[in-house]
Design a protein around this motif. Structure first.
Motif, PDB file in Angstrom:
ATOM      1  N   LEU A 214     -18.356 -23.548 -17.147  1.00  0.00           N
ATOM      2  CA  LEU A 214     -17.335 -22.979 -16.270  1.00  0.00           C
ATOM      3  C   LEU A 214     -16.786 -21.663 -16.824  1.00  0.00           C
ATOM      4  O   LEU A 214     -16.350 -20.797 -16.056  1.00  0.00           O
ATOM      5  N   VAL A 215     -16.793 -21.503 -18.138  1.00  0.00           N
ATOM      6  CA  VAL A 215     -16.207 -20.310 -18.761  1.00  0.00           C
ATOM      7  C   VAL A 215     -16.921 -19.036 -18.296  1.00  0.00           C
ATOM      8  O   VAL A 215     -16.285 -18.150 -17.714  1.00  0.00           O
ATOM      9  N   PRO A 216     -18.245 -18.904 -18.499  1.00  0.00           N
ATOM     10  CA  PRO A 216     -18.895 -17.679 -18.014  1.00  0.00           C
ATOM     11  C   PRO A 216     -18.987 -17.601 -16.493  1.00  0.00           C
ATOM     12  O   PRO A 216     -18.942 -16.502 -15.925  1.00  0.00           O
ATOM     13  N   VAL A 217     -19.121 -18.747 -15.834  1.00  0.00           N
ATOM     14  CA  VAL A 217     -19.213 -18.732 -14.369  1.00  0.00           C
ATOM     15  C   VAL A 217     -17.909 -18.211 -13.767  1.00  0.00           C
ATOM     16  O   VAL A 217     -17.911 -17.371 -12.851  1.00  0.00           O
ATOM     17  N   SER A 218     -16.778 -18.697 -14.275  1.00  0.00           N
ATOM     18  CA  SER A 218     -15.491 -18.226 -13.758  1.00  0.00           C
ATOM     19  C   SER A 218     -15.294 -16.742 -14.055  1.00  0.00           C
ATOM     20  O   SER A 218     -14.745 -16.000 -13.227  1.00  0.00           O
ATOM     21  N   ALA A 219     -15.753 -16.306 -15.238  1.00  0.00           N
ATOM     22  CA  ALA A 219     -15.652 -14.884 -15.579  1.00  0.00           C
ATOM     23  C   ALA A 219     -16.483 -14.037 -14.612  1.00  0.00           C
ATOM     24  O   ALA A 219     -16.043 -12.972 -14.163  1.00  0.00           O
ATOM     25  N   LEU A 220     -17.675 -14.514 -14.300  1.00  0.00           N
ATOM     26  CA  LEU A 220     -18.551 -13.801 -13.369  1.00  0.00           C
ATOM     27  C   LEU A 220     -17.917 -13.723 -11.990  1.00  0.00           C
ATOM     28  O   LEU A 220     -17.890 -12.650 -11.353  1.00  0.00           O
ATOM     29  N   VAL A 221     -17.390 -14.844 -11.508  1.00  0.00           N
ATOM     30  CA  VAL A 221     -16.783 -14.884 -10.171  1.00  0.00           C
ATOM     31  C   VAL A 221     -15.603 -13.930 -10.089  1.00  0.00           C
ATOM     32  O   VAL A 221     -15.443 -13.179  -9.114  1.00  0.00           O
ATOM     33  N   TYR A 222     -14.758 -13.927 -11.139  1.00  0.00           N
ATOM     34  CA  TYR A 222     -13.561 -13.071 -11.095  1.00  0.00           C
ATOM     35  C   TYR A 222     -13.911 -11.598 -11.316  1.00  0.00           C
ATOM     36  O   TYR A 222     -13.447 -10.730 -10.583  1.00  0.00           O
ATOM     37  N   ALA A 223     -14.737 -11.330 -12.330  1.00  0.00           N
ATOM     38  CA  ALA A 223     -15.040  -9.942 -12.684  1.00  0.00           C
ATOM     39  C   ALA A 223     -15.804  -9.222 -11.586  1.00  0.00           C
ATOM     40  O   ALA A 223     -15.609  -8.025 -11.367  1.00  0.00           O
ATOM     41  N   MET A 224     -16.667  -9.934 -10.867  1.00  0.00           N
ATOM     42  CA  MET A 224     -17.456  -9.310  -9.812  1.00  0.00           C
ATOM     43  C   MET A 224     -16.742  -9.333  -8.459  1.00  0.00           C
ATOM     44  O   MET A 224     -17.339  -9.026  -7.425  1.00  0.00           O
ATOM     45  N   ARG A 225     -15.472  -9.739  -8.468  1.00  0.00           N
ATOM     46  CA  ARG A 225     -14.625  -9.728  -7.269  1.00  0.00           C
ATOM     47  C   ARG A 225     -15.231 -10.556  -6.125  1.00  0.00           C
ATOM     48  O   ARG A 225     -15.223 -10.139  -4.956  1.00  0.00           O
TER      49      ARG A 225
ATOM     50  N   ALA B 282     -18.778 -11.534 -20.691  1.00  0.00           N
ATOM     51  CA  ALA B 282     -19.975 -10.922 -20.096  1.00  0.00           C
ATOM     52  C   ALA B 282     -20.962 -10.493 -21.171  1.00  0.00           C
ATOM     53  O   ALA B 282     -22.174 -10.697 -21.043  1.00  0.00           O
ATOM     54  N   PHE B 283     -20.468  -9.908 -22.259  1.00  0.00           N
ATOM     55  CA  PHE B 283     -21.367  -9.451 -23.316  1.00  0.00           C
ATOM     56  C   PHE B 283     -21.916 -10.602 -24.147  1.00  0.00           C
ATOM     57  O   PHE B 283     -23.042 -10.538 -24.636  1.00  0.00           O
ATOM     58  N   VAL B 284     -21.122 -11.650 -24.331  1.00  0.00           N
ATOM     59  CA  VAL B 284     -21.642 -12.828 -25.036  1.00  0.00           C
ATOM     60  C   VAL B 284     -22.768 -13.456 -24.222  1.00  0.00           C
ATOM     61  O   VAL B 284     -23.803 -13.858 -24.773  1.00  0.00           O
ATOM     62  N   LEU B 285     -22.592 -13.539 -22.906  1.00  0.00           N
ATOM     63  CA  LEU B 285     -23.645 -14.067 -22.043  1.00  0.00           C
ATOM     64  C   LEU B 285     -24.907 -13.202 -22.145  1.00  0.00           C
ATOM     65  O   LEU B 285     -26.030 -13.719 -22.239  1.00  0.00           O
ATOM     66  N   PHE B 286     -24.729 -11.889 -22.153  1.00  0.00           N
ATOM     67  CA  PHE B 286     -25.860 -10.970 -22.299  1.00  0.00           C
ATOM     68  C   PHE B 286     -26.596 -11.222 -23.619  1.00  0.00           C
ATOM     69  O   PHE B 286     -27.832 -11.309 -23.663  1.00  0.00           O
ATOM     70  N   GLY B 287     -25.834 -11.361 -24.684  1.00  0.00           N
ATOM     71  CA  GLY B 287     -26.443 -11.629 -25.989  1.00  0.00           C
ATOM     72  C   GLY B 287     -27.171 -12.959 -26.038  1.00  0.00           C
ATOM     73  O   GLY B 287     -28.269 -13.059 -26.593  1.00  0.00           O
ATOM     74  N   GLN B 288     -26.565 -13.984 -25.445  1.00  0.00           N
ATOM     75  CA  GLN B 288     -27.178 -15.312 -25.448  1.00  0.00           C
ATOM     76  C   GLN B 288     -28.500 -15.311 -24.675  1.00  0.00           C
ATOM     77  O   GLN B 288     -29.501 -15.889 -25.109  1.00  0.00           O
TER      78      GLN B 288
END
Length: 633
Positions: free
Chosen positions: A22-33, A189-195
């Motif tokens: 949920l952590v990266p998914v919620s970040a994606l949903v919010y950051a991408m508006r 976002a950058f941690v997801l990119f690195g992973q």
């Protein structure tokens, strides 16, 4: 999160994986508006409350209350903490739109809500990072509450405990402020990119390229450590984690070819720490700096380029000269991958970085949008290339891995936000800055020295992101008050906060490297100080000459760059005492002085720059003649 964690199974384990995803998914949903696209409008604080609550619940699920505890299920008291987190964070996330309308009113429900929220936050921080950061927060809260009993420059106005709690938990400039926002969007976002990059073989590709480029040179493994640790460190955001990852490979190899245990550990510690100040990613702190300064992140990355490159040039040169001095050879031919193969293997990784840089610098997109675009590009490329393609379940697991990796950063940023909130309430930031200026009697050099010492001391045992946030509030205004460029002031604080990882007595990166190398920590720390000498000098230099930060005309920037390179050569030769043979003590002293001269005056005067260059050429000529005489005799 560190290794001490519960080995959960069944429903509990699956629940942790779900919350972590949920952590990266919620970040994606919010950051991408994406929410406004479906007609859902929320306050930023609602998203942050949800994001932080998930991170706190994950902490209580997987982290025991004590370091020595060995548990396989969640005990009752952690279940209570999870429900307390769910209550405080969930209520804030769902009803913040109503709370904000009466934020100025002190009510019992908001006081209880805030008290519970701050308690679970500090308990989670204690489990993740120990007492150091928690004590900083408690001291800040204590000062805000009891400061009106003090006299002199530290005296504050009386602040009711209810207002203190509500402001720090529900306010927009404390826990739910800029630090947590950066962690919840950009960092995630950058941690997801690195992973994703590491999942599809990016780490191995970078490592192979490092070996291919540097392995066949003298002191090859050390140069591999410098090159690979720079790239890994910029992505990882943790000097200690970088040492633990790359050091397991590079340190034993350095020892095998002839580097002492102390030097091998020091090289890895310095190279890993330098990654934190290296563009284009600069861990998380560069993004925070952009937010605080109100400038595009691309401006921060460009400004950080010359100091970071000079740092790594200094480390590389010392490593090379050490190899020459000790007769350390290159790796065996069969240990070095062919360059053609390494380049083919790294091409998809280079494409991902190219997408990241294109979105960041060409399209001027936000850092989080750029990172998500680079992540999507990496996944797309991996699906087309059989060597990079992974099973669907592995891609899904990356979401959970990202969530768990972000938890530590998010909690630390929230605690740092709490400290910032206390400083804002008390006004200590501005008053301390004025007192520092008074203490230095307006002398910029004294103020810089006081600030550097304060940054290193306060940064010991505290994550670099949190260190930067606290110190830029306390020290930054003092530097700008005496005329230091605002960008240079922030960069100065950033550098010396980062150097706490290398500076005794609490030099965490060095201790990790020493444990892998089997070396004496203090001896390793002394070598680390020598290898990283440029990092202690260049912040003072760019404060007085912002051409080092790409500020100024093209000629000024070029002159500063050339002078910096000359200065690095001088300092490296003087510190190692070798260049085409052993350098005499007199030449070492002369070279060191000429290096300082190149940095301080040569960067603003082409005459001095040419003089330093001539000194360097002279030392080279004398060393060459001496080497020829030794061979002929």
């Amino acid at each position: 999160m560190n290794a001490n964690r519960r080995e959960l199974s069944g429903i509990s384990a699956r629940l942790v994986l779900f919350m972590a995803a949920l952590v990266p998914v919620s970040a994606l949903v919010y950051a991408m508006r994406l929410l406004p696209e479906i007609g859902v409008i929320i306050y930023k604080e609602q998203f942050l409350a949800f994001f932080l609550s998930v991170c706190l619940m994950i902490t209580f699920m997987v982290k025991p209350a004590t370091a020595k505890a060995v548990e396989v299920k969640v005990p009752w008291y952690d279940v209570v903490l999870i429900f307390a987190t769910l209550g405080a964070g969930g209520y804030t996330a769902l009803w913040y739109h109503e709370l904000v309308e009466t934020m100025g009113l002190i009510t019992l429900d908001k006081t209880i809500l805030s008290g519970i929220g701050l308690f679970v936050l500090l308990e989670a921080a204690r489990r993740l990072a120990g007492l150091t950061m928690v004590m900083v927060a408690i001291v800040a809260l204590g000062y805000a509450f009891f400061g009106h009993y003090l006299t002199g420059m530290f005296e504050t106005r009386a602040i009711p405990v209810e207002r203190l709690l509500i402001y720090n938990f529900l306010g927009t400039d404390a826990v739910l402020g800029t630090p947590l926002y950066v962690a919840a969007t950009i960092v995630t976002a950058f941690v997801l990119f690195g992973q994703i990059l590491f999942l599809v073989g990016g780490g191995e590709a970078i490592s192979n390229l490092s070996f291919s480029l540097m392995g066949n040179r003298r002191g090859g493994p050390a140069k591999v450590a410098v090159f690979s640790s720079a790239l890994f460190g910029s992505l990882s955001g943790s000097a200690s984690a970088n040492v633990a990852t790359t050091g397991m490979i590079t340190i034993p190899m350095m020892k095998r070819v002839g580097y002492s245990s102390e030097k091998a550990g020091a090289i890895e510690a310095v190279a890993s720490t330098g990654g934190l100040v290296l563009p284009p990613v600069m861990a998380a702190t560069g993004f925070l700096m952009a937010e605080f300064l109100g400038v595009p992140y691309s401006a921060i990355a460009i400004a950080a380029a010359i100091p970071a490159l000079l740092f790594y040039l200094c480390v590389y040169l010392q490593v090379d000269l050490e190899a020459g001095k000790s007769g350390i050879s290159a790796l065996e031919g069969n240990e070095v991958p062919p360059l053609k193969v390494a380049l083919i293997q790294v091409a998809p990784v280079a494409f991902s970085f190219a997408v990241l840089l294109y979105f960041l610098f060409a399209l001027m997109q936000s850092p989080e949008s750029s990172a998500f675009a680079a992540t999507a590009a990496t996944v797309a490329v991996s699906l087309f290339l059989p060597s990079m393609r992974r099973a669907f379940l592995q891609y899904a697991k990356v979401l959970s891995a990202t969530g768990e990796a972000v938890v530590f950063i998010a909690v630390m940023c929230a605690v740092a936000g709490l400290v910032v909130g206390c400083l804002g309430l008390t006004g200590l930031g501005s008053s301390l800055s004025q007192n520092l200026v008074n203490l230095a009697e307006g002398n910029v050099w004294l103020l810089l020295i006081f600030s550097a010492i304060g940054c290193i001391v306060l940064g010991m045992g505290v994550p670099v992101t949190a260190t930067y946030i606290i110190l830029v509030i306390l020290v930054g205004p003092a530097l700008t008050q005496v005329g230091v460029n605002e960008l240079a002031a922030h960069m100065f604080v950033f550098y010396f906060g980062t150097l706490s990882f290398l500076t005794p007595p609490v030099c965490l990166a060095v201790f990790v490297a020493a444990s892998i190398a089997g070396s004496k920590p203090w001896s390793t720390a002394l070598y680390a100080l020598r290898f990283a000498v440029i990092a202690y000098l260049i912040p003072f230099v760019f404060v007085f000459n912002d051409a080092f930060l790409m500020q100024g005309s093209l000629f000024e920037i070029a002159l500063a760059s050339v002078a910096g390179v000359i200065g690095v050569f001088h300092l490296s030769i003087a510190l190692v005492g070798y260049w085409n043979g052993v350098v005499s003590p007199i030449l070492r002293v002369f070279g060191f002085g000429s290096g300082i001269l190149a940095f301080s005056l040569g960067s603003t005067s082409w005459v001095v720059c040419l003089f330093s260059m001539s000194v360097l050429i002279g030392i080279h000529y004398l060393q060459k003649r001496r080497s020829i005489k030794l061979v002929s005799t």
